[in-house]
Design an enzyme around this catalytic site. Sequence first.
Site, PDB file in Angstrom:
ATOM      1  CG  ASP A  42     -62.955  50.764  87.648  1.00 22.17           C
ATOM      2  OD1 ASP A  42     -64.118  50.938  88.072  1.00 22.17           O
ATOM      3  OD2 ASP A  42     -62.210  51.705  87.309  1.00 22.17           O
ATOM      4  CG  ASP A  74     -61.705  48.367  83.752  1.00 22.23           C
ATOM      5  OD1 ASP A  74     -62.297  48.395  82.661  1.00 22.23           O
ATOM      6  OD2 ASP A  74     -61.229  49.383  84.276  1.00 22.23           O
ATOM      7  CG  ASP A 116     -56.502  50.744  83.550  1.00 18.06           C
ATOM      8  OD1 ASP A 116     -56.124  50.048  82.579  1.00 18.06           O
ATOM      9  OD2 ASP A 116     -57.690  50.965  83.814  1.00 18.06           O
ATOM     10  NE  ARG A 127     -59.724  51.065  75.951  1.00 19.29           N
ATOM     11  CZ  ARG A 127     -60.503  51.574  76.891  1.00 19.29           C
ATOM     12  NH1 ARG A 127     -60.215  51.338  78.166  1.00 19.29           N
ATOM     13  NH2 ARG A 127     -61.565  52.295  76.574  1.00 19.29           N
TER      14      ARG A 127
END
Length: 433
Positions: free
Chosen positions: A232, A256, A260, A312
């Site tokens: 990603d 991205d 993560d 985020r």
Amino acid sequence: MDFTKVILVALVAAAIQASYANTVVDEEWWKAQTEEAYNASLAVVHPDPEDEVSSFNYHVHLALEGSNSTRRGLGRSYRGQCRAQNPIDRCWRCRGNWAQERKRLADCVKGFGRRTIGGKNGDYYVVTDPSDNDLVTPKPGTIRHAVLQPRPLWIIFAHDMIIKLRGELIVTSDKTIDGRGVKVEIAYGSGITIQFASNIIIHNIKIHDIVPSSGGLIRDTWQHMGLRGADDGDGITIFASHKIWIDHLSMWNCRDGLIDAVSASTAITVSNCHFTRHNDVMLFGASDLDPRDKIMQVTIAFNHFGKGLIQRMPRCRFGFFHVVNNDYTHWEMYAIGGTSHPTIISQGNRFIAPPDPKAKQITNRNNVVGNAWKQWIWRSEDDLMLNGAYFVESGVPFKRRADRDFIRAKHGSYVRRLTRFAGFLKCYVGRPC
């Protein structure tokens, strides 16, 4: 479909596989690794996360005792005496001999990643070559060769370098990537993947302008390689891993996410980082359909969320997240979000809302039906909210086993002091860092 090309790829893969006696490329390996990783993560889950929250806050109080400094500004513009006012930095940063005792760093992590030791019990490996030309049989002296070694290693760098990765850099267990003393950038190519691994420290490097790669045959351990799909374009992906510490990174502009963590990864601390110029900053938990992420426990501390960020910081699913003593100076949509009833404890952060009157709310709950969100435990304690910022709490007040034993976080008014040196540090051998 060109079957000639398919057959050619298969023959090449088989030939490479034959050169490694223990190499296998099959679905059963992946399933077995996933199950083993999940069981290993279960074993390190803290049975009483509020105890870890209290312990973290206790160490912050100790670090600030006797300090009445009111200096302001980020570390990159500071030229005075070495000052380390959060407990992680105070453990190592003001020692002039840090280069001779690099591994002391492994004793400094706090929060849910507190047991992470990286490559402390291994040898030093010096990366001398920034190239990344072979994803299956990497050249000795490259970072890919280092992170695949089947033993603990403390990885350092011979000189400044920009590393453009041709495919995901898959880091195996018991490794420290330590960029102190030089300027190391991972940029303009693929990012870092921590997969089925434990005991990983990534410290003092820059990660930026990461773009997706097309995948292909990549070695993911010294004994195994696999055909991987396109990634990603994350800066760092943590997959089915535990005991991870990410510290003093400067990160920006990845395709991205910057960081993560998915697939029941846990025992993670992200600290002292500087994030800028990005949309989806951090995602913890990849799917509302993967309740295994309820074992995820993450500490996010002493970071500066800076210019050009949108959302985020982080977005969470299922697990327990302690967001403490961070400086949120910029966001465009929201700062902290989530779905699937995560527990989020926000303590002692500074939130400066953007000028947009529609973006003053710190929190954002995604994909919620009705009033279900009111049962999620999202609490704000001792946060400093400026320029109209506000935090929408939910759930019962944060439960404490015994109030007399619980240590509150330092108030958000201390945050600029605690995060002053967030991000990449210019360290020189023989001088405090």
